[in-house]
Design a protein around this motif. Structure first.
Motif, PDB file in Angstrom:
ATOM      1  N   ILE A   1      -0.048   6.542   2.566  1.00  0.00           N
ATOM      2  CA  ILE A   1       0.579   5.497   1.757  1.00  0.00           C
ATOM      3  C   ILE A   1      -0.086   5.426   0.380  1.00  0.00           C
ATOM      4  CG2 ILE A   1       1.022   3.025   1.561  1.00  0.00           C
ATOM      5  CD1 ILE A   1       2.732   4.367   3.688  1.00  0.00           C
ATOM      6  N   GLU A   2      -1.396   5.504   0.367  1.00  0.00           N
ATOM      7  CA  GLU A   2      -2.157   5.433  -0.894  1.00  0.00           C
ATOM      8  C   GLU A   2      -1.759   6.561  -1.843  1.00  0.00           C
ATOM      9  OE1 GLU A   2      -5.042   3.791  -3.486  1.00  0.00           O
ATOM     10  OE2 GLU A   2      -4.456   3.008  -1.516  1.00  0.00           O
TER      11      GLU A   2
ATOM     12  N   LEU B   1      -1.110  -4.095   2.230  1.00  0.00           N
ATOM     13  CA  LEU B   1      -1.227  -3.405   3.520  1.00  0.00           C
ATOM     14  C   LEU B   1      -2.684  -3.106   3.822  1.00  0.00           C
ATOM     15  CD1 LEU B   1       0.172  -1.717   5.902  1.00  0.00           C
ATOM     16  CD2 LEU B   1      -0.171   0.251   4.391  1.00  0.00           C
ATOM     17  N   LYS B   2      -3.402  -2.590   2.840  1.00  0.00           N
ATOM     18  CA  LYS B   2      -4.805  -2.209   3.037  1.00  0.00           C
ATOM     19  C   LYS B   2      -5.677  -3.413   3.364  1.00  0.00           C
ATOM     20  CE  LYS B   2      -6.424   0.526  -0.169  1.00  0.00           C
ATOM     21  NZ  LYS B   2      -6.615   1.029  -1.556  1.00  0.00           N
ATOM     22  N   ARG B   3      -5.306  -4.575   2.841  1.00  0.00           N
ATOM     23  CA  ARG B   3      -6.100  -5.788   3.103  1.00  0.00           C
ATOM     24  C   ARG B   3      -5.775  -6.430   4.444  1.00  0.00           C
ATOM     25  NH1 ARG B   3      -4.596  -6.914  -2.304  1.00  0.00           N
ATOM     26  NH2 ARG B   3      -3.111  -8.510  -1.592  1.00  0.00           N
TER      27      ARG B   3
ATOM     28  N   PHE C   1       5.659   3.996  -3.737  1.00  0.00           N
ATOM     29  CA  PHE C   1       5.491   2.672  -3.153  1.00  0.00           C
ATOM     30  C   PHE C   1       4.898   1.684  -4.153  1.00  0.00           C
ATOM     31  CE2 PHE C   1       4.579   5.782   0.337  1.00  0.00           C
ATOM     32  CZ  PHE C   1       5.815   5.664   0.960  1.00  0.00           C
ATOM     33  N   ASP C   2       5.327   0.433  -4.055  1.00  0.00           N
ATOM     34  CA  ASP C   2       4.845  -0.630  -4.920  1.00  0.00           C
ATOM     35  C   ASP C   2       3.340  -0.833  -4.735  1.00  0.00           C
ATOM     36  OD1 ASP C   2       4.212  -3.702  -5.313  1.00  0.00           O
ATOM     37  OD2 ASP C   2       6.009  -3.279  -6.491  1.00  0.00           O
ATOM     38  N   SER C   3       2.598  -0.845  -5.831  1.00  0.00           N
ATOM     39  CA  SER C   3       1.139  -0.930  -5.770  1.00  0.00           C
ATOM     40  C   SER C   3       0.657  -2.216  -5.104  1.00  0.00           C
ATOM     41  CB  SER C   3       0.540  -0.838  -7.181  1.00  0.00           C
ATOM     42  OG  SER C   3       0.802   0.423  -7.755  1.00  0.00           O
ATOM     43  N   ARG C   4       1.307  -3.334  -5.397  1.00  0.00           N
ATOM     44  CA  ARG C   4       0.896  -4.610  -4.796  1.00  0.00           C
ATOM     45  C   ARG C   4       1.107  -4.592  -3.285  1.00  0.00           C
ATOM     46  NH1 ARG C   4       3.909  -8.640  -5.671  1.00  0.00           N
ATOM     47  NH2 ARG C   4       2.332 -10.263  -5.348  1.00  0.00           N
TER      48      ARG C   4
END
Length: 367
Positions: free
Chosen positions: A277-278, A293-295, A285-288
């Motif tokens: 995803i990164e 997701l990562k958080r 994909f939208d950066s926000r």
């Protein structure tokens, strides 16, 4: 308990967590001692990872955000709702889904309650899911991931409910796809793939005629395969043309796809899925959304063996709710030498130390 690859499962090991089949029945109970027959059967079922009990991981527990019982009930309801529209035209399917709207709404409310009331990072374990039930399990998991992301982004309860329904129904158009393509045990041909891609349009056609849900739900189905750079389908939309809800579901959809078992591809670990995803952050994909997701999800599940950048080796003992990429590690090895006693390392406290890799094939040599 400790997460290992099926490749290093040997006779005499003790199962640390009950393994469930796709119907929600126990396939292999916790505390069962592994035999050659068990290993053969698990490999036949395509199970790649499982949990065992051993000395270095003693006392480490893994709890999913949603209980097994709630998951089984939810997937059963999704299966029943989807199967009722299988083979129908879009108008008839819309009528049927309208009748199912109360069940769908209550299901999303239940999952939303689990996600919003749980302060822990989202944990979903998909290790025992069988590919022929993939579409239903996938819809369930994409809903949870989407809700977790949207919660992290601060959406209102009303928006969370719409996002949840949109995620739950994002693949309903696949019920119109011919079964021989939908359940094909292998990669699709180019022609079959073009047919499969039509599910986004089919889903929109079904959902836009529902009187009981927002039209945004239909656009979630229509746009969840669109990408910021215009490389997606079915319309090749770009960033500003894609609804924010669909951007959330797009990330959740791909993350679950790469971290779940498929008949033609081995699943990735959560940390590997996040890397995928990164790699598309800001382009596809939208950066926000990617950052949310990562958080909000577990990168390294409890029980994972990790090799650290300073050469130490340990097992993930508990999560860090402030930063899911920096869990607490129970160190059991230094300089390739097992320690007489373990100790706990907080990666958040020692930021110069990084996780190099997850070692599910690691064999512990305890003399």
């Amino acid at each position: 308990m400790r997460l290992i690859s099926i490749n290093v499962l040997t006779t005499g090991m003790v199962i640390g967590r009950t393994i469930w089949n796709e119907a929600g029945h126990p396939l292999l109970q916790k505390n069962v001692v592994v035999s050659d027959g068990i290993i053969k059967r698990l490999k036949q079922l395509g199970i790649q990872y499982l949990y065992i009990e051993d000395e270095i991981s003693s006392g480490i527990e893994i709890e999913e955000t949603v209980s097994h019982a709630k998951r089984t009930k939810a997937v059963k309801q999704i299966t029943e709702s989807f199967n009722k529209v299988k083979g129908l035209n879009s108008y008839s399917a819309s009528l049927v889904l309208d009748q199912q709207s109360k069940v769908i709404g209550e299901l999303v409310d239940d999952l939303l309650n689990s996600v919003t009331k749980n302060e822990e990072i989202l944990t979903i374990l998909t290790d025992t899911l069988i590919y022929d039930e993939y579409i239903y399990q996938h819809s369930f998991q994409v809903t949870l991931y989407s809700l977790a992301i949207a919660k992290e982004l601060g959406y209102s309860y009303a928006d969370l409910k719409t996002i949840g329904i949109g995620a739950l129904l994002h693949d309903v158009g696949k019920m119109v796809i011919p079964t021989d393509i939908l359940l094909k045990p292998g990669r699709l041909t180019d022609e079959e793939y073009e047919t499969m891609k039509k599910h986004a349009r089919y889903g929109f056609d079904i959902l836009r005629n529902l009187h009981t849900v927002s039209l945004l739900v239909a656009h979630c189905a229509f746009q969840h395969h669109e990408r910021l750079d215009g490389s997606g389908y079915p319309r090749g939309l770009v960033d500003y043309e894609i609804h924010p809800f669909a951007k959330i579901i797009a990330v959740a959809d791909v993350f679950d796809a790469v971290t779940s078992n498929r008949v033609y591809r081995k699943k990735m670990l959560p940390s590997q899925g996040i890397e995928i995803i990164e790699s598309g952050k800001g382009t596809m994909f939208d950066s926000r959304v990617v950052d949310a997701l990562k958080r909000s999800i577990v990168h390294y599940p409890n029980g994972s063996i990790v090799l650290l950048s300073d050469g130490r080796r340990g097992v993930v003992a508990k999560q860090n709710i402030e930063n899911s990429a920096l869990p607490h590690i129970r160190i059991f090895e230094e300089n390739n030498t097992l320690l007489k006693s373990t100790y706990l390392l907080s990666l958040a406290a020692e930021k110069s130390v990084l996780i190099e890799k997850v070692e599910t094939d690691y064999i512990v040599n305890i003399e």
